[in-house]
Scaffold this motif. Sequence first.
Motif, PDB file in Angstrom:
ATOM      1  N   PHE A 185      11.523   1.679   1.407  1.00 16.26           N
ATOM      2  CA  PHE A 185      11.805   3.109   1.468  1.00 16.26           C
ATOM      3  C   PHE A 185      12.575   3.539   0.218  1.00 16.26           C
ATOM      4  N   ILE A 186      12.321   4.739  -0.231  1.00 17.60           N
ATOM      5  CA  ILE A 186      13.164   5.328  -1.270  1.00 17.60           C
ATOM      6  C   ILE A 186      14.458   5.827  -0.625  1.00 17.60           C
ATOM      7  N   ASP A 187      14.348   6.353   0.589  1.00 14.50           N
ATOM      8  CA  ASP A 187      15.507   6.909   1.294  1.00 14.50           C
ATOM      9  C   ASP A 187      15.550   6.332   2.714  1.00 14.50           C
ATOM     10  N   LEU A 188      16.586   5.558   3.000  1.00 19.21           N
ATOM     11  CA  LEU A 188      16.699   4.940   4.329  1.00 19.21           C
ATOM     12  C   LEU A 188      16.900   5.964   5.445  1.00 19.21           C
ATOM     13  N   ALA A 189      17.184   7.209   5.096  1.00 17.78           N
ATOM     14  CA  ALA A 189      17.279   8.259   6.113  1.00 17.78           C
ATOM     15  C   ALA A 189      15.916   8.490   6.776  1.00 17.78           C
ATOM     16  N   ASP A 190      14.836   8.045   6.150  1.00 14.48           N
ATOM     17  CA  ASP A 190      13.488   8.212   6.701  1.00 14.48           C
ATOM     18  C   ASP A 190      13.119   7.140   7.737  1.00 14.48           C
ATOM     19  N   VAL A 191      13.942   6.110   7.887  1.00 16.59           N
ATOM     20  CA  VAL A 191      13.605   4.989   8.768  1.00 16.59           C
ATOM     21  C   VAL A 191      13.385   5.442  10.212  1.00 16.59           C
TER      22      VAL A 191
ATOM     23  N   ALA B 245      14.332   0.815  -1.896  1.00 14.52           N
ATOM     24  CA  ALA B 245      13.913   0.535  -3.270  1.00 14.52           C
ATOM     25  C   ALA B 245      14.446   1.642  -4.177  1.00 14.52           C
ATOM     26  N   ALA B 246      14.776   1.287  -5.390  1.00 13.94           N
ATOM     27  CA  ALA B 246      15.245   2.284  -6.349  1.00 13.94           C
ATOM     28  C   ALA B 246      14.109   3.222  -6.755  1.00 13.94           C
ATOM     29  N   MET B 247      12.880   2.674  -6.793  1.00 13.17           N
ATOM     30  CA  MET B 247      11.735   3.465  -7.215  1.00 13.17           C
ATOM     31  C   MET B 247      10.461   2.792  -6.715  1.00 13.17           C
ATOM     32  N   LEU B 248       9.465   3.596  -6.377  1.00 11.76           N
ATOM     33  CA  LEU B 248       8.147   3.085  -6.006  1.00 11.76           C
ATOM     34  C   LEU B 248       7.114   3.690  -6.960  1.00 11.76           C
ATOM     35  N   PRO B 249       5.977   3.030  -7.131  1.00 12.80           N
ATOM     36  CA  PRO B 249       4.946   3.582  -8.009  1.00 12.80           C
ATOM     37  C   PRO B 249       4.556   5.003  -7.607  1.00 12.80           C
ATOM     38  N   PHE B 250       4.207   5.805  -8.571  1.00 12.19           N
ATOM     39  CA  PHE B 250       3.768   7.190  -8.406  1.00 12.19           C
ATOM     40  C   PHE B 250       4.852   8.105  -7.836  1.00 12.19           C
ATOM     41  N   GLY B 251       6.067   7.597  -7.650  1.00 13.34           N
ATOM     42  CA  GLY B 251       7.107   8.413  -7.024  1.00 13.34           C
ATOM     43  C   GLY B 251       6.973   8.441  -5.512  1.00 13.34           C
ATOM     44  N   GLY B 252       6.289   7.458  -4.961  1.00 14.89           N
ATOM     45  CA  GLY B 252       6.076   7.396  -3.510  1.00 14.89           C
ATOM     46  C   GLY B 252       7.373   7.252  -2.735  1.00 14.89           C
ATOM     47  N   ARG B 253       7.316   7.589  -1.451  1.00 17.78           N
ATOM     48  CA  ARG B 253       8.494   7.511  -0.574  1.00 17.78           C
ATOM     49  C   ARG B 253       8.545   6.209   0.213  1.00 17.78           C
ATOM     50  N   ILE B 254       7.367   5.575   0.434  1.00 18.63           N
ATOM     51  CA  ILE B 254       7.317   4.368   1.242  1.00 18.63           C
ATOM     52  C   ILE B 254       6.161   3.480   0.766  1.00 18.63           C
ATOM     53  N   LYS B 255       6.372   2.169   0.867  1.00 23.03           N
ATOM     54  CA  LYS B 255       5.337   1.172   0.558  1.00 23.03           C
ATOM     55  C   LYS B 255       5.265   0.226   1.745  1.00 23.03           C
ATOM     56  N   VAL B 256       4.042  -0.126   2.148  1.00 20.90           N
ATOM     57  CA  VAL B 256       3.813  -0.995   3.300  1.00 20.90           C
ATOM     58  C   VAL B 256       3.007  -2.207   2.853  1.00 20.90           C
ATOM     59  N   GLN B 257       3.498  -3.380   3.146  1.00 24.60           N
ATOM     60  CA  GLN B 257       2.706  -4.609   2.955  1.00 24.60           C
ATOM     61  C   GLN B 257       2.796  -5.406   4.234  1.00 24.60           C
ATOM     62  N   ALA B 258       1.836  -6.313   4.422  1.00 26.79           N
ATOM     63  CA  ALA B 258       1.766  -7.002   5.713  1.00 26.79           C
ATOM     64  C   ALA B 258       1.130  -8.375   5.581  1.00 26.79           C
ATOM     65  N   VAL B 259       1.330  -9.156   6.636  1.00 25.90           N
ATOM     66  CA  VAL B 259       0.685 -10.453   6.794  1.00 25.90           C
ATOM     67  C   VAL B 259       0.050 -10.467   8.174  1.00 25.90           C
TER      68      VAL B 259
ATOM     69  N   GLN C  68       0.841  -1.195   0.000  1.00 27.15           N
ATOM     70  CA  GLN C  68       0.000   0.000   0.000  1.00 27.15           C
ATOM     71  C   GLN C  68       0.874   1.241   0.000  1.00 27.15           C
ATOM     72  N   LEU C  69       0.389   2.245  -0.718  1.00 23.43           N
ATOM     73  CA  LEU C  69       1.092   3.518  -0.853  1.00 23.43           C
ATOM     74  C   LEU C  69       0.232   4.646  -0.297  1.00 23.43           C
ATOM     75  N   SER C  70       0.768   5.837  -0.330  1.00 23.86           N
ATOM     76  CA  SER C  70       0.051   7.033   0.103  1.00 23.86           C
ATOM     77  C   SER C  70      -0.816   7.532  -1.048  1.00 23.86           C
ATOM     78  N   VAL C  71      -1.984   6.935  -1.177  1.00 27.77           N
ATOM     79  CA  VAL C  71      -2.909   7.351  -2.229  1.00 27.77           C
ATOM     80  C   VAL C  71      -4.283   7.586  -1.620  1.00 27.77           C
ATOM     81  N   GLY C  72      -5.034   8.486  -2.255  1.00 26.01           N
ATOM     82  CA  GLY C  72      -6.394   8.763  -1.814  1.00 26.01           C
ATOM     83  C   GLY C  72      -7.351   7.720  -2.350  1.00 26.01           C
TER      84      GLY C  72
ATOM     85  N   TYR D 288      -1.943   9.519  -6.063  1.00 24.28           N
ATOM     86  CA  TYR D 288      -0.858   9.612  -5.082  1.00 24.28           C
ATOM     87  C   TYR D 288      -0.932  10.926  -4.319  1.00 24.28           C
ATOM     88  N   ILE D 289      -0.761  10.862  -2.988  1.00 22.84           N
ATOM     89  CA  ILE D 289      -0.729  12.046  -2.132  1.00 22.84           C
ATOM     90  C   ILE D 289       0.678  12.156  -1.563  1.00 22.84           C
TER      91      ILE D 289
END
Length: 138
Positions: free
Chosen positions: A91-97, A121-135, A45-49, A54-55
């Motif tokens: 993450f696009i930038d690990l400095a955000d961790v 990650a080198a790139m995420l969809p929509f130019g996002g900064r973070i993607k979250v998936q879970a189980v 999941q990304l930061s999308v409305g 993309y937001i």
Amino acid sequence: MERGHLLRGSEMRRRYIVEVEGVPPSPSPISNAVVVGNQCWISGQLSVGENGVYIPGSAVEEAKRAFAHVFRIAEAAGFSATDIVYVDLAFIDLADVADVNRLYAELFAEGRRPARTIYQAAMLPFGGRIKVQAVAAR
């Protein structure tokens, strides 16, 4: 929620697809989640409305939106945030961790925190900064 077919096997576990109102549809041919037996596998999941647009924001703002989608999907599948046992963060930038870690500590109580993987990650969809998936599991 759309339910799929039964899997044959010694346990006769149910397998079904979860699509959730209010969670934006993916531009890719994927499901919001798939439930097999007592596990719920939630797609990234990304930061999308709700309209799928993309937001942009800080990594924490984007993570809040992405986690809100993850939690909504888990709930629609009959699971809760406390059932989440694994989280994968790209993450696009690990400095955000460090900033996202503070949010993570708020979202998941000590003693109930899921296992987790973090990677850049080198790139995420929509130019996002973070993607979250879970189980999630019961």
